[in-house]
Design a protein around this motif. Structure first.
Motif, PDB file in Angstrom:
ATOM      1  N   GLY A  28      17.742  57.452  16.604  1.00  0.00           N
ATOM      2  CA  GLY A  28      17.275  57.439  14.935  1.00  0.00           C
ATOM      3  C   GLY A  28      18.027  57.331  13.837  1.00  0.00           C
ATOM      4  O   GLY A  28      18.662  56.363  12.773  1.00  0.00           O
ATOM      5  N   ASP A  71       1.545  53.992   5.663  1.00  0.00           N
ATOM      6  CA  ASP A  71       2.425  53.471   5.262  1.00  0.00           C
ATOM      7  C   ASP A  71       2.304  52.608   3.619  1.00  0.00           C
ATOM      8  O   ASP A  71       3.311  52.942   2.646  1.00  0.00           O
ATOM      9  CB  ASP A  71       4.036  52.941   5.849  1.00  0.00           C
ATOM     10  CG  ASP A  71       4.655  53.442   7.490  1.00  0.00           C
ATOM     11  OD1 ASP A  71       4.496  54.309   7.187  1.00  0.00           O
ATOM     12  OD2 ASP A  71       5.176  52.733   7.538  1.00  0.00           O
ATOM     13  N   ASP A 183       7.370  53.952  17.314  1.00  0.00           N
ATOM     14  CA  ASP A 183       7.994  54.773  16.439  1.00  0.00           C
ATOM     15  C   ASP A 183       8.924  54.871  15.439  1.00  0.00           C
ATOM     16  O   ASP A 183       9.498  55.434  14.380  1.00  0.00           O
ATOM     17  CB  ASP A 183       7.430  56.621  17.249  1.00  0.00           C
ATOM     18  CG  ASP A 183       8.530  55.793  18.678  1.00  0.00           C
ATOM     19  OD1 ASP A 183       9.178  56.049  18.677  1.00  0.00           O
ATOM     20  OD2 ASP A 183       9.298  57.122  19.447  1.00  0.00           O
ATOM     21  N   ARG A 184       9.658  53.807  16.911  1.00  0.00           N
ATOM     22  CA  ARG A 184      11.794  54.468  15.869  1.00  0.00           C
ATOM     23  C   ARG A 184      11.411  52.587  14.387  1.00  0.00           C
ATOM     24  O   ARG A 184      12.056  53.347  13.128  1.00  0.00           O
ATOM     25  CB  ARG A 184      12.649  53.627  16.516  1.00  0.00           C
ATOM     26  CG  ARG A 184      12.466  54.588  17.431  1.00  0.00           C
ATOM     27  CD  ARG A 184      13.699  55.860  16.964  1.00  0.00           C
ATOM     28  NE  ARG A 184      13.538  56.712  17.865  1.00  0.00           N
ATOM     29  CZ  ARG A 184      12.924  57.880  18.186  1.00  0.00           C
ATOM     30  NH1 ARG A 184      11.824  57.917  17.681  1.00  0.00           N
ATOM     31  NH2 ARG A 184      13.489  58.537  18.466  1.00  0.00           N
ATOM     32  N   GLU A 187       9.560  54.725  11.364  1.00  0.00           N
ATOM     33  CA  GLU A 187      10.922  55.791  10.817  1.00  0.00           C
ATOM     34  C   GLU A 187      11.126  55.046   9.946  1.00  0.00           C
ATOM     35  O   GLU A 187      11.337  55.520   8.556  1.00  0.00           O
ATOM     36  CB  GLU A 187      11.172  56.078  11.752  1.00  0.00           C
ATOM     37  CG  GLU A 187      10.305  57.622  12.760  1.00  0.00           C
ATOM     38  CD  GLU A 187      10.951  57.750  14.097  1.00  0.00           C
ATOM     39  OE1 GLU A 187      12.285  57.862  13.979  1.00  0.00           O
ATOM     40  OE2 GLU A 187      10.565  58.581  14.333  1.00  0.00           O
ATOM     41  N   THR A 191      11.587  54.231   5.850  1.00  0.00           N
ATOM     42  CA  THR A 191      12.758  55.249   5.185  1.00  0.00           C
ATOM     43  C   THR A 191      13.360  53.261   4.077  1.00  0.00           C
ATOM     44  O   THR A 191      13.181  54.105   3.082  1.00  0.00           O
ATOM     45  CB  THR A 191      14.099  54.636   6.013  1.00  0.00           C
ATOM     46  OG1 THR A 191      13.726  55.787   7.050  1.00  0.00           O
ATOM     47  CG2 THR A 191      15.837  54.870   5.395  1.00  0.00           C
TER      48      THR A 191
END
Length: 218
Positions: A28, A71, A183-184, A187, A191
């Motif tokens: 990450g 999101d 998933d990454r 994430e 951000t």
């Protein structure tokens, strides 16, 4: 005591689990560095356009599936509510993922590929912004929404994974985040969303009232 549950104890973590945690966190961190190097200007440009659209009296529509739907709702909530602690006016943002009656009716009558496009047709107006989120860049219902948005004169902001796919060809600006797994990518989408919300917060902060003497020219 009869019927009571045993207290959970921390114990010693499995060595393999610790290694997996470290690997995930390092991955990450590395991806965030890559995002910093590759997409800083795109993120700032997207926030600047959103600011201009809102200042002109337009609104933001958001769409995506699964985690991307969450999101969209997250971003819309930050804008209509507040992101930071400094007061600012509510900003017009609507997630097209939240009205279950509309989603199920449109899916039933027109097919699932039209669940967002139909809402864009109903709610979008020229100058509005569609923020389309797809980790693959190829979700059919997101693509149809982007097509409808362009047909109606909306500006399209795409947020995708490392390749924007067909969605990138329909967008006015595309933020491609790095990552090999969904998933990454998600994430990093969070951000990016938070960064843009912070930039909009700063843009629309209410000025502090001037002291009475200054307001009176004294």
């Amino acid at each position: 005591m009869s019927g009571s549950f045993p207290r959970a104890s921390a114990g010693n973590p499995d060595c393999n689990a610790v290694d997996l945690v470290r690997a995930a966190l390092r991955d990450g961190i590395a991806l965030r560095w890559q995002l910093l190097e590759e997409q800083t200007e795109q993120i700032a440009a997207a926030a600047a356009y959103l600011r201009g659209a809102i200042e002109r009296g337009n609104k933001l529509l958001l769409c995506g599936n699964g985690g991307s739907a969450a999101d969209c709702q997250h971003i819309a909530a930050e804008l209509t509510g507040r992101f930071g602690s400094t007061p600012r006016r509510a900003l017009p943002a609507l997630a097209l993922t939240t009205d279950t009656s509309a989603l199920t009716a449109i899916a039933n009558d027109f097919g699932f590929a039209q669940v967002f496009a139909r809402q864009v047709e109903a709610l979008g107006k020229e100058g509005d912004v569609l923020w389309a989120v797809s980790t693959s860049g190829s979700s059919p219902n997101v693509l149809r929404a982007a097509e409808q948005a362009r047909a109606q004169g909306l500006w399209v902001l795409a947020m995708s994974g490392p390749t924007a796919g067909e969605l990138g060809t329909l967008a006015d600006i595309t933020i491609c985040v790095p990552g090999r797994t969904t998933d990454r990518i998600q994430e990093l989408h969070v951000t990016v969303g938070h960064i843009i919300c912070n930039l909009l917060d700063q843009a629309f902060i209410r000025p502090r009232p001037a002291p009475a003497a200054q307001r009176d020219g004294g």
